[in-house]
Structures are given as C-alpha cells and as structure tokens.
Design a protein around this motif. Structure first.
Motif, PDB file in Angstrom:
ATOM      1  N   LEU A 261     -14.382 -28.522 -55.580  1.00  0.00           N
ATOM      2  CA  LEU A 261     -13.348 -27.524 -55.314  1.00  0.00           C
ATOM      3  C   LEU A 261     -13.017 -27.488 -53.826  1.00  0.00           C
ATOM      4  O   LEU A 261     -11.844 -27.485 -53.444  1.00  0.00           O
ATOM      5  N   ALA A 262     -14.041 -27.459 -52.979  1.00  0.00           N
ATOM      6  CA  ALA A 262     -13.810 -27.439 -51.534  1.00  0.00           C
ATOM      7  C   ALA A 262     -13.032 -28.669 -51.086  1.00  0.00           C
ATOM      8  O   ALA A 262     -12.086 -28.570 -50.280  1.00  0.00           O
ATOM      9  N   GLU A 263     -13.390 -29.833 -51.611  1.00  0.00           N
ATOM     10  CA  GLU A 263     -12.705 -31.067 -51.215  1.00  0.00           C
ATOM     11  C   GLU A 263     -11.250 -31.070 -51.682  1.00  0.00           C
ATOM     12  O   GLU A 263     -10.356 -31.545 -50.970  1.00  0.00           O
ATOM     13  N   LEU A 264     -10.983 -30.516 -52.878  1.00  0.00           N
ATOM     14  CA  LEU A 264      -9.599 -30.403 -53.351  1.00  0.00           C
ATOM     15  C   LEU A 264      -8.810 -29.467 -52.444  1.00  0.00           C
ATOM     16  O   LEU A 264      -7.668 -29.768 -52.064  1.00  0.00           O
ATOM     17  N   GLN A 265      -9.393 -28.334 -52.085  1.00  0.00           N
ATOM     18  CA  GLN A 265      -8.689 -27.389 -51.215  1.00  0.00           C
ATOM     19  C   GLN A 265      -8.420 -27.994 -49.847  1.00  0.00           C
ATOM     20  O   GLN A 265      -7.323 -27.823 -49.290  1.00  0.00           O
ATOM     21  N   ILE A 266      -9.380 -28.688 -49.304  1.00  0.00           N
ATOM     22  CA  ILE A 266      -9.191 -29.331 -48.000  1.00  0.00           C
ATOM     23  C   ILE A 266      -8.061 -30.360 -48.080  1.00  0.00           C
ATOM     24  O   ILE A 266      -7.234 -30.468 -47.173  1.00  0.00           O
ATOM     25  N   ALA A 267      -8.005 -31.105 -49.185  1.00  0.00           N
ATOM     26  CA  ALA A 267      -6.935 -32.095 -49.362  1.00  0.00           C
ATOM     27  C   ALA A 267      -5.566 -31.437 -49.477  1.00  0.00           C
ATOM     28  O   ALA A 267      -4.535 -32.089 -49.234  1.00  0.00           O
ATOM     29  N   SER A 268      -5.531 -30.154 -49.848  1.00  0.00           N
ATOM     30  CA  SER A 268      -4.242 -29.470 -50.019  1.00  0.00           C
ATOM     31  C   SER A 268      -3.732 -28.812 -48.741  1.00  0.00           C
ATOM     32  O   SER A 268      -2.616 -28.278 -48.727  1.00  0.00           O
ATOM     33  N   ILE A 269      -4.528 -28.822 -47.685  1.00  0.00           N
ATOM     34  CA  ILE A 269      -4.096 -28.201 -46.428  1.00  0.00           C
ATOM     35  C   ILE A 269      -2.825 -28.873 -45.928  1.00  0.00           C
ATOM     36  O   ILE A 269      -2.718 -30.107 -45.893  1.00  0.00           O
ATOM     37  N   GLY A 270      -1.843 -28.066 -45.556  1.00  0.00           N
ATOM     38  CA  GLY A 270      -0.569 -28.589 -45.057  1.00  0.00           C
ATOM     39  C   GLY A 270       0.447 -28.879 -46.142  1.00  0.00           C
ATOM     40  O   GLY A 270       1.559 -29.330 -45.842  1.00  0.00           O
ATOM     41  N   LYS A 271       0.099 -28.637 -47.395  1.00  0.00           N
ATOM     42  CA  LYS A 271       1.009 -28.931 -48.502  1.00  0.00           C
ATOM     43  C   LYS A 271       1.605 -27.647 -49.106  1.00  0.00           C
ATOM     44  O   LYS A 271       2.029 -27.636 -50.262  1.00  0.00           O
ATOM     45  N   ASP A 272       1.640 -26.577 -48.327  1.00  0.00           N
ATOM     46  CA  ASP A 272       2.146 -25.297 -48.824  1.00  0.00           C
ATOM     47  C   ASP A 272       3.525 -25.429 -49.444  1.00  0.00           C
ATOM     48  O   ASP A 272       3.788 -24.915 -50.543  1.00  0.00           O
ATOM     49  N   ALA A 273       4.433 -26.085 -48.748  1.00  0.00           N
ATOM     50  CA  ALA A 273       5.823 -26.164 -49.209  1.00  0.00           C
ATOM     51  C   ALA A 273       5.914 -26.870 -50.556  1.00  0.00           C
ATOM     52  O   ALA A 273       6.639 -26.420 -51.457  1.00  0.00           O
ATOM     53  N   GLN A 274       5.195 -27.973 -50.713  1.00  0.00           N
ATOM     54  CA  GLN A 274       5.239 -28.701 -51.982  1.00  0.00           C
ATOM     55  C   GLN A 274       4.672 -27.865 -53.127  1.00  0.00           C
ATOM     56  O   GLN A 274       5.207 -27.867 -54.238  1.00  0.00           O
ATOM     57  N   LEU A 275       3.591 -27.151 -52.845  1.00  0.00           N
ATOM     58  CA  LEU A 275       2.959 -26.341 -53.890  1.00  0.00           C
ATOM     59  C   LEU A 275       3.838 -25.163 -54.286  1.00  0.00           C
ATOM     60  O   LEU A 275       3.983 -24.851 -55.475  1.00  0.00           O
ATOM     61  N   LEU A 276       4.448 -24.521 -53.315  1.00  0.00           N
ATOM     62  CA  LEU A 276       5.325 -23.387 -53.615  1.00  0.00           C
ATOM     63  C   LEU A 276       6.581 -23.844 -54.338  1.00  0.00           C
ATOM     64  O   LEU A 276       7.066 -23.175 -55.257  1.00  0.00           O
ATOM     65  N   ASP A 277       7.132 -24.998 -53.924  1.00  0.00           N
ATOM     66  CA  ASP A 277       8.312 -25.533 -54.612  1.00  0.00           C
ATOM     67  C   ASP A 277       8.009 -25.855 -56.070  1.00  0.00           C
ATOM     68  O   ASP A 277       8.892 -25.755 -56.935  1.00  0.00           O
ATOM     69  N   ALA A 278       6.771 -26.235 -56.351  1.00  0.00           N
ATOM     70  CA  ALA A 278       6.386 -26.576 -57.732  1.00  0.00           C
ATOM     71  C   ALA A 278       6.244 -25.338 -58.603  1.00  0.00           C
ATOM     72  O   ALA A 278       6.233 -25.440 -59.832  1.00  0.00           O
TER      73      ALA A 278
END
Length: 473
Positions: A261-278
């Motif tokens: 879980l921690a590694e997935l969250q770390i990989a998602s850092i900086g991807k706010d816009a893509q996640l919110l758009d989805a």
C-alpha cells in the motif's frame, strides 16, 4: 462501508429471511410454480440477510430443485393501496428453456393469464408487478440492462469476443455474486483462468473510469482488464490467483499488504490531476479544513434529533472539542508536508487480494486523493479487530512506514500517526455526502450512523489528548 445499497437491498437483521421466487423462462412467458393438493404456489427459500442475497438465491434454487438460474432483480413492490408488500420477492430466470419442470413443480404461461396463477392474492400481485418491471427493462434496456431476460446469454457472447484473442473460451459455468438492474458481479469460468465481469450503476458509475485509469497507472496492483462494455458500464478482468486478506491470520501477509500500500501511494505522488480527472473524490487537506465547521454544525442537529438517551448524544461543548482537535490535526498534517496520494475510503480485507508476487486492491468506487495515512488507518483498524498476535498493529505500522522513510522524516511520520485515527474517521464521514443531504435528518439509520461516527471522533480526539499528556508527563 459498502456501496451496494441500491443493488442488493441490504438488510441489517440477523435472522434468516424467506424469499418467494418468481422464476421465469422463455423471455418471461412462463413461470415455475409448485403444485400441491391445495393449489399452486411460488417456490420459497431462506437466506441470510448478512450475506450476498443473489448468490444465496441462485445456490438454493439449484440445490432444492436442480435448476440452473440467475437472479434478475429484487422487485420493489407496492400494493394497489400504495403500501409496500410485506414479503420478500426475487425474480430469476432459468438458463434452460425446454427442460422438464422439477418434481412437484410445473411451468405455467404467465403473460396475460386469465386465471390467478397461485392461491395467494399477494403473490399474484407480486407476479403481475414483477412482469411489468421486467417488461420495462426489455423496452428500455438502458434503464436496467441486468433486469431484462437473456442478458446472461448476451454477456457470454460478449465475453467470448474479449477472451478469444487470448486463447480462452467461456465454458458456460458462472458464479453470480450480486444482482440488480444496474449492478452486476459475476465470475465466468473459461478454458483457462476464470474472468470476472463487474458493472456499476448510479451512484457508482465512476468506478469504471477510476478502475481503467488506475489499471493503466498502477498495473501491478490491479487486475488486468480484458474488455469494456460501455453501454453496461461494465468491464471484464482477470481473476487474480491468491486469497483475500480476511482469510489470513499470518502477520507476514498483513505486513506485506501494508508495505505494498505504501509503495502504491508513493508511486501516485504527483498524479493528483490524473486521479481526479478519472473520478477520484477530492479529499485533499485544504478542502477538508473548510468543511469542519459545517460538518460539526450538522452533527449538532443530528444530536439534538436523537430520541434515545443511550448512547448519550454529544453536547455542543463536546462537539466544539472535536472541531478544535480536527483543526489542530489538519494544521499538523499540513505543517508536516505529507503529500497527497491515491486513497481508498473502503479499504478492507475483503477488497485486498494477496498472491506470492503482489497485493491487488479492488473495488475503487471510493477511490480518492487524500492524505496517505487515511487509507492506512483503515487497514490498521481492521488489523486491530482481526485475530492476530498482540504486537500486530505495531508491526504492521512499521511495515507501512518503512517505504516512507525516504520521503518524510521519521519524527514527522510518527507525529502524523498520532492524529490519523481522528482524521481518518472525519474523512470517512465526509466522503459519503450523506452528512449534508437534507433527507438524512429524517433517515434514522443514516443519521444514527453519522452520530456514531461523530462519537468515535470524540473518543479518538480524547484519546489523542490523553496520550500527549502522558508523553509530557
């Protein structure tokens, strides 16, 4: 908190419940009735309301009558004087259209029948209304693609088209888990590994674009997708080998999930816009701070409306204390510079698959962008409730924090963990939007649940203060 309310009419009592079955075939033109000296009647089965209703209905129909069938929907029945039917009914469809009826039963024409089909007026009304509902889905498939006759056959044809380029073929065997006109979850057996079909309607239609985006961004932690059915808002995905976390009592399995879980969250850092758009919910810190006072004001209304005195409603002074501690927590998390990451507001052991190579996270309707500790706190809480060794919560926390050491100072992580329990409950309460709905005050179940969450916040806030005082002492 599960999001199948529209799909499966979740019932909270623990006693078994009887369902009267409207089993149809040949596009709803024939119905299965039991025959006896007293006349004809609908088949009945008993199910547990705490388990998946559709799954139990299909299993019981096969066990009791040797009939292969699948569930179409649980009708919402209203009598002619606008009163809800007292009984529970379910509409199913037989897969085979020409087999003989089971012993003690018969197939009867049911469309435009001039005579009552059963001895029960209530059952006859239920049959009539269910056939009208079935007909509405046939005329307007977009209103309920999984409430119409023959949709399972269409699913097999479509799934075959998606799987054949992979060298797989469906073999006709299936395992239905959920059923409603707009939601579906069904396992399809193939000539190789099985595949899962899932479809979601309102209010969870956004789960499809979120799942597609996360599968593209983080393929290690989600099942591969074989195909998308846009008009059904559904998708076909691989079956991941392994077992769900709730089947593990070994501490190493929980530690592995925490690390992944921690590694997935770390990989998602900086991807706010893509996640919110989805379609992920925006539960970032600045937005949450502005909602503290409105939320507490609303909870004050709910506490005032509480009729029972046990458990006692929180006073305005206690609610003010919760608001103060929430603002302090948000300020601390802001000062510690925690990044916003991918979050999962329904993160529970049943949504987590563990295989030797990876952890796979499912059911992303509650996907969000928020502080990373929120999702971990869900896992931490389930670990406390699970039958693990006494030191499990601490060891799981250590496994989660270890990958974060390269991104945040250890003292920042430790201080963040002190406010995570309170903050996570607050985020959970906000995410559902029920707290701000005008209807919630008059819904005893929802308002009671929000009062319960707020009392939990008060306990967490008090516990955090007591813990800090002990540290000072």
């Amino acid at each position: 908190m599960t999001r199948q309310e529209q799909a499966m009419k979740t019932i909270e009592q623990s006693d078994p419940q009887t369902y009267r079955l409207i089993v149809l075939r040949r596009d709803g033109s024939q119905i299965l009735l039991l025959s006896s000296r007293s006349g004809r009647s609908l088949p009945c089965v008993q199910v547990s309301p705490r388990k998946r209703i559709a799954q139990q209905l299909v299993t019981e129909v096969n066990r009791a009558w040797g009939l292969q069938a699948y569930c179409l929907f649980l009708p919402s029945l209203i009598t002619t004087d606008r009163i809800e039917h007292s009984g529970n009914y379910a509409v199913l469809e037989s897969i085979k259209h020409n087999d003989e009826a089971p012993k003690g039963a018969c197939w009867m024409p049911c469309k435009e029948s001039p005579c009552p089909l059963t001895q029960s007026t209530e059952d006859n009304d239920a049959i009539k209304e269910s056939l009208c509902e079935l007909n509405s889905y046939a005329n307007q498939p977009q209103t309920g693609p999984f409430g119409r006759s023959g949709w399972l056959r269409d699913l097999f044809i479509w799934a075959e088209e998606q799987l054949s380029p992979l060298g797989l073929r469906v073999n006709g065997n299936f395992h239905q888990c959920n059923a409603s006109p707009n939601f579906s979850l069904i396992r399809l057996e193939t000539s190789g590994p099985a595949a899962w079909f899932k479809a979601t309607g309102e209010p969870n239609r956004h789960e499809l674009p979120i799942t597609l985006s996360l599968t593209r961004l983080f393929p290690r932690n989600l099942p591969a997708i074989f195909g998308v059915h846009p008009s059904w808002n559904g998708w076909l995905s691989e079956e991941v080998s392994g077992a769900t976390l709730d089947q593990f009592t070994e501490l190493s399995a929980w530690e592995k999930v925490a690390k992944d879980l921690a590694e997935l969250q770390i990989a998602s850092i900086g991807k706010d816009a893509q996640l919110l758009d989805a379609g992920c919910k925006d539960l970032r810190l600045p937005n949450l701070v502005d909602l503290i006072d409105p939320f507490i004001a609303r909870m004050s209304e709910f506490m005032s409306a509480q009729h029972e005195q046990i458990p006692p409603p929180l006073t305005n002074s206690q609610l003010s204390f919760v608001a103060y501690r929430l603002k302090e927590s948000c300020s601390l998390l802001h000062d510690l510079r925690f990044p916003h990451t991918l979050g999962h507001n329904d993160f529970n052991p049943g949504n987590i698959l563990i295989s030797p190579a990876r952890s796979v996270f499912l059911d992303w309707a509650e996907g969000c962008v928020t502080n990373p500790l929120v999702t971990f706190e869900h896992l931490h809480e389930h670990a406390r409730r699970a039958r693990l060794q006494d030191s499990a919560p601490e060891k799981i926390t250590a496994a989660y924090l270890r990958p974060w050491d390269a991104y945040l100072p250890s003292d920042a992580l430790a201080r963040g963990m002190t406010v995570a329990p309170l903050f996570a409950v607050f985020v959970y309460a906000l995410a559902g939007k029920a707290w701000c709905s005008p209807d919630t005050l008059h819904n005893s179940r929802r308002s009671g649940y929000l009062r319960s969450l707020t009392r939990r916040m008060y306990r967490e806030a008090t516990r955090a203060v007591e813990g800090s005082e002990q540290c000072v002492a």
